[in-house]
Structures are given as C-alpha cells and as structure tokens.
Design a protein around this motif. Structure first.
Motif, PDB file in Angstrom:
ATOM      1  N   GLY A  32     -17.531   2.777 -21.114  1.00 43.37           N
ATOM      2  CA  GLY A  32     -16.860   1.643 -21.720  1.00 43.37           C
ATOM      3  C   GLY A  32     -15.657   2.047 -22.548  1.00 43.37           C
ATOM      4  N   LEU A  33     -15.704   3.248 -23.090  1.00 42.85           N
ATOM      5  CA  LEU A  33     -14.603   3.759 -23.905  1.00 42.85           C
ATOM      6  C   LEU A  33     -13.460   4.298 -23.062  1.00 42.85           C
ATOM      7  N   LEU A  34     -13.787   5.009 -21.980  1.00 38.60           N
ATOM      8  CA  LEU A  34     -12.763   5.696 -21.189  1.00 38.60           C
ATOM      9  C   LEU A  34     -12.727   5.280 -19.727  1.00 38.60           C
ATOM     10  N   GLY A  35     -13.809   4.663 -19.240  1.00 37.87           N
ATOM     11  CA  GLY A  35     -13.918   4.362 -17.819  1.00 37.87           C
ATOM     12  C   GLY A  35     -14.651   5.478 -17.091  1.00 37.87           C
ATOM     13  N   SER A  36     -15.206   5.151 -15.926  1.00 39.34           N
ATOM     14  CA  SER A  36     -15.949   6.136 -15.146  1.00 39.34           C
ATOM     15  C   SER A  36     -15.793   5.810 -13.668  1.00 39.34           C
ATOM     16  N   VAL A  37     -15.281   6.752 -12.917  1.00 36.58           N
ATOM     17  CA  VAL A  37     -15.034   6.559 -11.489  1.00 36.58           C
ATOM     18  C   VAL A  37     -16.346   6.209 -10.779  1.00 36.58           C
ATOM     19  N   GLY A  38     -16.315   5.182  -9.947  1.00 39.26           N
ATOM     20  CA  GLY A  38     -17.502   4.747  -9.220  1.00 39.26           C
ATOM     21  C   GLY A  38     -18.383   3.807 -10.027  1.00 39.26           C
ATOM     22  N   GLY A  43     -17.058   0.857 -11.891  1.00 39.85           N
ATOM     23  CA  GLY A  43     -16.164  -0.171 -12.386  1.00 39.85           C
ATOM     24  C   GLY A  43     -16.903  -1.311 -13.048  1.00 39.85           C
ATOM     25  N   ASN A  44     -18.017  -1.751 -12.464  1.00 36.61           N
ATOM     26  CA  ASN A  44     -18.792  -2.851 -13.047  1.00 36.61           C
ATOM     27  C   ASN A  44     -19.428  -2.427 -14.375  1.00 36.61           C
ATOM     28  N   TYR A  45     -20.029  -1.252 -14.391  1.00 34.32           N
ATOM     29  CA  TYR A  45     -20.680  -0.737 -15.596  1.00 34.32           C
ATOM     30  C   TYR A  45     -19.665  -0.476 -16.704  1.00 34.32           C
ATOM     31  N   SER A  46     -18.520   0.108 -16.355  1.00 33.11           N
ATOM     32  CA  SER A  46     -17.482   0.394 -17.346  1.00 33.11           C
ATOM     33  C   SER A  46     -16.950  -0.892 -17.964  1.00 33.11           C
TER      34      SER A  46
END
Length: 309
Positions: A167-173, A175-178
């Motif tokens: 949520g702070l930086l994003g995470s590849v794969g 998108g919904n969770y981030s």
C-alpha cells in the motif's frame, strides 16, 4: 503464552481482532491476552483466496489457547465485510464483556494477478475484504464510542488498521491488494480526524511477517531461520507495537502509520509537498512540461515498487 496480571498493559480493556485465527491476527490476540485484555477473536475460517476452508474453527482454537493460559476470550465467526457481520462483532464484545476498547482490523486475503490478467471478481473480492472489512467494523465500533462520549462517559478507544508495504510503495502482481492497502491509509487518516473528538485514536501499521499471504509470494524472504537464530519474520515481532497502540499508554498518538518488521519500527511520513512552481496564470502544455521536469529533478525519487525489475 502466560496471561498478564492486573498490571498488564491492557488489563481491563476489551479488544476485538479480526482475522485472528492464524498469522498476525492470532499473534495479536495472544499478545493482547498476555497483557491482560479480554479478547474477541474473529475469523471466518476461509482459505488464502477467501474460499471456505471446512468446519474446523481457527478462532475457536485461538480462544482455547488463551483460555488454557488463564485468559478470557470469545470466538466470532461472522463475515465482517457485511453489515450484519460487523454489527454482530461489536455486539459480541458488548454482550460478552459489556464494553469495547480496542479494534484491530487485520482480516484479509490475496487474489494475485498481473493487471492484464486480473479478473473483475478478483478485484472486487480483495477490495471487499480489505477495504470494506476495515470500514464496517470501524463504523459500528465508532458509533458505539460516539454514543458513549455523548452520554458523558469517558472513551479511550483505539483502532489499529492493517496496511502493507504494498500500500505504501505498490507490489508487482498485486494491483488489487496494493490499491486496497493504500485505501486503508486514507481511511485511517479520515477516521483519526473525525473520531478524535469522541476519544478515539486511529493508527495503521504496515507489517512484514511470515503469514499465509506472504510465505508463498515472498518465499525466500519469509523462510524460517536456523534453529536458535532470531526469526525476523515471525508474526509475533509485530504484535508488541499493536498492543501498545491498542493500550492507554499510546495516549495522544493518532493518524500515524508505522512500518514494522523484525526488531525495526519506522514512522512513515506519507505524502508531503515537495518542489513546486506557481506561474500565477494558466500554463501552456509546453511551459508546464518544462517546469514539471525541473521540479522532478529537484524532488526525491520514489521508493521502488516491490517486485519491480
């Protein structure tokens, strides 16, 4: 885990923890009980992707652990992403213990896909359990706290929301969770601002720990150490901060986000205004583009998205 005495940090407090049947939630519930709290252990008992996982209740097992150590706890198996489930969660605390002091929003699951392969149902399911599953318990708990405050009774309530590095930086794969975890940060800020007048403090954590959601996605990072070594990714490392935030001792701390991993705690400083320019009139596209590039050259570089090459 031995249960705290009357001198425990949370003695006399009633604490609700969602998603507390396993992982971080279980560690939080046990840690609160060890500090003298009475705990409502919520868990729907579903698989990693949110599907039914059989009749055995993880929440009941955690309650049994707390009671075996001399503590007091009650299980709640409702779906906290529904109005009735969230309302019954708060009622369970009030009916069993007569009060509610701390809410830890922790429940969640994953439906990981790259964006072009992410189905709408998988987007909606993750938004539902993370964002709606934070909003509804908070709404129903806050309504009771507001009523208590308006009735002239002292409220020293605490809410701890669970975000993520995604949520702070994003995470590849993810998108919904981030997106959901970033939304929780916004919800935390608004709730802290709105509920402070009623004696409610709202904070968020972005934990890194070994759970069902992380041990497969980040298998190498989350691997357990050799026997006898410090287990940096143990979920129990996160719980002390959550317990403190959920106690009277955190008086005055609200609207904050803490990153917590192993033995490290970091106060996150969020979005802050960086370099800016004001023409005092409307820009042309070419002008504003040239100015934007100059400002970007002066600005700090954002942190790397998790999983980016």
């Amino acid at each position: 885990m031995p249960v705290g005495t009357s001198g425990g940090l949370c003695a006399g407090r009633v604490v609700v923890v969602t998603g507390a049947g396993r992982g971080l939630g279980r560690a939080h519930a046990l840690a609160f009980a060890a500090e003298g709290a009475e705990v409502v252990v919520n868990d729907l008992g579903v698989g990693l992707d949110g599907t039914a996982a059989g009749a055995d209740s993880p929440a009941a097992r955690v309650v049994a652990e707390i009671e075996a150590a001399g503590g007091s706890a009650v299980a709640h198996g409702g779906d906290i992403a529904t109005t009735e489930g969230a309302a019954s969660l708060v009622r369970t605390a009030l009916d069993t213990y007569g009060r509610l002091d701390t809410l830890v929003n922790n429940a969640g699951f994953l439906r990981d896909r790259m964006l072009v392969n992410l189905d709408e149902d998988d987007w909606d399911a993750v938004m539902r359990v993370h964002l709606k599953g934070h909003f509804l318990p908070l709404k129903h708990a806050a309504a009771w706290w507001r009523a208590e405050a308006k009735a002239g009774r002292t409220v020293a309530a605490r809410v701890i929301n669970t975000s993520s590095g995604a949520g702070l930086l994003g995470s590849v794969g993810q998108g919904n969770y981030s997106a959901a975890k970033a939304g929780i940060l916004g919800l935390t800020s608004v709730a802290a601002a709105e509920m402070g007048r009623y004696g409610v403090q709202v904070n968020a954590i972005a934990p890194a720990a070994r759970t069902r959601m992380t041990e497969e996605t980040f298998a190498a990072t989350m691997a357990a150490p050799e026997e006898g070594a410090f287990d940096a990714m143990a979920p129990e490392n996160v719980s002390p901060l959550v317990v403190w935030l959920g106690s009277d001792a955190s008086d005055g701390v609200t609207g904050r986000v803490f990153e917590v991993e192993a033995g490290k705690v970091t106060v996150m400083e969020g979005w802050r205004r960086g370099p800016s320019a004001d023409k005092g009139a409307r820009w042309s596209p070419a002008e504003v583009g040239e100015t934007a590039l100059k400002l970007l050259a002066e600005a700090e570089v954002p942190g790397a998205v998790y999983g980016a090459g």
